[in-house]
Design a protein around this motif. Structure first.
Motif, mmCIF file in Angstrom:
data_model
loop_
_atom_site.group_PDB
_atom_site.id
_atom_site.type_symbol
_atom_site.label_atom_id
_atom_site.label_comp_id
_atom_site.label_asym_id
_atom_site.label_seq_id
_atom_site.Cartn_x
_atom_site.Cartn_y
_atom_site.Cartn_z
ATOM 1 N N GLU A 41 1.458 -14.331 -0.722
ATOM 2 C CA GLU A 41 1.138 -13.010 -1.257
ATOM 3 C C GLU A 41 1.341 -11.962 -0.156
ATOM 4 O OE1 GLU A 41 -2.204 -11.293 -4.257
ATOM 5 O OE2 GLU A 41 -2.969 -12.314 -2.486
ATOM 6 N N ILE A 42 2.209 -11.011 -0.440
ATOM 7 C CA ILE A 42 2.517 -9.948 0.523
ATOM 8 C C ILE A 42 2.009 -8.629 -0.051
ATOM 9 C CG2 ILE A 42 4.335 -8.754 1.797
ATOM 10 C CD1 ILE A 42 6.033 -11.346 1.404
ATOM 11 N N TYR A 43 0.950 -8.121 0.535
ATOM 12 C CA TYR A 43 0.374 -6.864 0.075
ATOM 13 C C TYR A 43 1.122 -5.707 0.735
ATOM 14 C CZ TYR A 43 -3.158 -3.210 -0.749
ATOM 15 O OH TYR A 43 -3.804 -2.048 -1.136
ATOM 16 N N VAL A 44 1.915 -5.014 -0.064
ATOM 17 C CA VAL A 44 2.652 -3.848 0.421
ATOM 18 C C VAL A 44 1.690 -2.669 0.290
ATOM 19 C CG1 VAL A 44 4.779 -2.506 0.220
ATOM 20 C CG2 VAL A 44 4.772 -4.934 -0.402
ATOM 21 N N LYS A 45 0.970 -2.452 1.365
ATOM 22 C CA LYS A 45 -0.149 -1.511 1.346
ATOM 23 C C LYS A 45 0.308 -0.102 1.694
ATOM 24 C CE LYS A 45 -4.852 -1.014 3.183
ATOM 25 N NZ LYS A 45 -5.877 -1.614 4.094
#
Length: 201
Positions: free
Chosen positions: A130-134
């Motif tokens: 899971e890559i949170y593009v914050k």
């Protein structure tokens, strides 16, 4: 009726396994799940990571939210139920790609934790990243690449994530990329480094 029909569904198990396909390709397969607000940079980042992987001879494919909604999921709207079904279908497709030995990058807002966790549970523990593009809402809204925030503020678009529909931030993502603070090159490197450290590539 449906339960009775399910009795006749017997999955066929082939002789070539996921491990065989990974061995042939020379790398592991996994889902890189990019999640974040509209305008956070998910698609840009996913495609940039794919380019780097492709240059190294790694088998990849990007499943992008808007692209999928023009085909596989063109019958779905943006209600909570349709969003859930949207992610369910993408999760099942991504699972097939993992079985095929391909590193699959998915760029979807996917606002609800339970839907993202559903996909995580479809594959093995180390196969869902899971890559949170914050990115702060105000920055995404300033970018407004597609003009969607403006329409949402005007009431033209309903159930828009971040405006009148919630976004549930990942609680324990494998990677966090802050696109308002990091360059595209820095963001890509962080993800590639993770894949190398985990010996996926």
């Amino acid at each position: 009726m449906q339960q009775k029909e399910e009795r006749f569904i017997i999955p066929h198990k082939g002789n070539i396994t996921k491990e065989d396909r990974q061995r042939q390709k020379g790398h592991k397969s996994a889902i890189l799940w990019f999640t974040g607000l509209s305008g956070s940079g998910k698609s840009t980042l996913a495609h940039a990571v794919e380019e780097k992987l492709f240059e190294r001879g790694i088998n990849t494919y990007v499943l992008d939210g808007d692209n999928i909604r023009t085909g596989l999921n063109k019958d779905l709207g943006f209600s909570a139920e349709d969003r859930e079904e949207n992610i369910r279908r993408i999760g099942e497709v991504a699972k097939l790609f993992v079985d095929a030995g391909i590193i699959t990058l998915t760029a979807f807002i996917s606002p609800y934790r339970k839907d993202r966790n559903f996909v995580r549970n479809l594959v093995e523990e180390d196969e869902f990243i899971e890559i949170y593009v914050k990115c702060p809402l105000e920055v995404c809204e300033q970018r407004d690449v597609k003009g969607l925030y403006k329409k949402a503020r005007q009431g033209i678009i309903k159930n828009f994530t971040g405006i009148d529909d919630p976004y549930e931030e990942p609680e324990n993502p494998e990677i966090v990329v802050e696109t308002d603070k990091m360059s595209l090159e820095e963001s890509v490197k962080k993800i590639i480094d993770y894949l190398e450290n985990k010996k996926i590539i």
